[in-house]
Design an enzyme around this catalytic site. Structure first.
Site, PDB file in Angstrom:
ATOM      1  N   CYS A 193       0.120   1.526   7.298  1.00  0.00           N
ATOM      2  CA  CYS A 193      -0.440   1.803   6.067  1.00  0.00           C
ATOM      3  C   CYS A 193      -1.601   2.586   5.892  1.00  0.00           C
ATOM      4  O   CYS A 193      -2.000   3.275   5.189  1.00  0.00           O
ATOM      5  CB  CYS A 193      -0.209   0.427   5.096  1.00  0.00           C
ATOM      6  SG  CYS A 193       1.087  -0.265   4.398  1.00  0.00           S
ATOM      7  N   GLU A 245       0.875  -1.129  -0.169  1.00  0.00           N
ATOM      8  CA  GLU A 245      -0.099   0.166   0.021  1.00  0.00           C
ATOM      9  C   GLU A 245       0.853   1.262  -0.061  1.00  0.00           C
ATOM     10  O   GLU A 245       0.644   1.994  -0.728  1.00  0.00           O
ATOM     11  CB  GLU A 245      -1.026   0.040   1.136  1.00  0.00           C
ATOM     12  CG  GLU A 245      -1.792  -1.266   1.435  1.00  0.00           C
ATOM     13  CD  GLU A 245      -1.200  -2.276   2.343  1.00  0.00           C
ATOM     14  OE1 GLU A 245       0.074  -2.724   1.927  1.00  0.00           O
ATOM     15  OE2 GLU A 245      -1.808  -2.759   3.015  1.00  0.00           O
TER      16      GLU A 245
END
Length: 160
Positions: A107, A80
């Site tokens: 993330c 991500e």
């Protein structure tokens, strides 16, 4: 002649791109891929978990166990975050993130700060861990929609 009816959906397409991105990961245990998509279904960026540019995957450890300095956790960048950092086009405000594994708490912070508004995830195998629980708490508080990907069972075969 009518158009063909067996084409893949947008969700299948973008999750497929995330899954194909995951196949680039050299992590021997967990391969994760991500695909960021605009509101009008254009791919903006992709990423997979691995080491930062310039950090050799032959010299840094892939171990999950042992001393922190000697395992992968201090060194790997998640898919991500890689997808967010790989984007060079300006704002990600209002975009969607397709990811093969639910984002961790670190993330989630990057997802929120970058303006991503929807997370579509294929697997949530760490749902009961403190990091994912914190992730969901932050994403929910920030108004980021979290949608489990519905697997269609469709098989797409690639010959590379």
């Amino acid at each position: 002649m009518n158009k063909r009816e067996d084409y893949i959906s947008w969700d299948e397409y973008f999750m497929g791109v995330a899954m194909l991105s995951a196949a680039r990961s050299k992590d021997p245990n967990t391969q994760v891929g991500a695909c960021i998509v605009s509101q009008d279904n254009k791919i903006l960026s992709m990423g997979y978990n691995g080491f930062p540019i310039g950090c050799s995957d032959d010299e840094f450890p892939w171990n999950r166990d042992g001393e922190p300095y000697d395992n992968k956790y201090f060194y790997t960048t998640h898919s991500e975050l890689n997808a967010i950092l790989n984007y060079r086009g300006g704002s990600l405000e209002g975009s969607k993130l397709y990811v093969t594994l639910f984002p961790c708490n670190e993330c989630a912070k990057a997802v929120i700060q970058s303006g991503i508004r929807t997370v579509i995830y294929a697997d949530d195998k760490y749902a009961d861990t403190p990091g994912v629980r914190a992730s969901k708490r932050m994403l929910n508080a920030a108004g980021v929609e979290m949608i489990p990907y519905t697997h269609s069972g469709r098989v797409v075969e690639l010959h590379l």
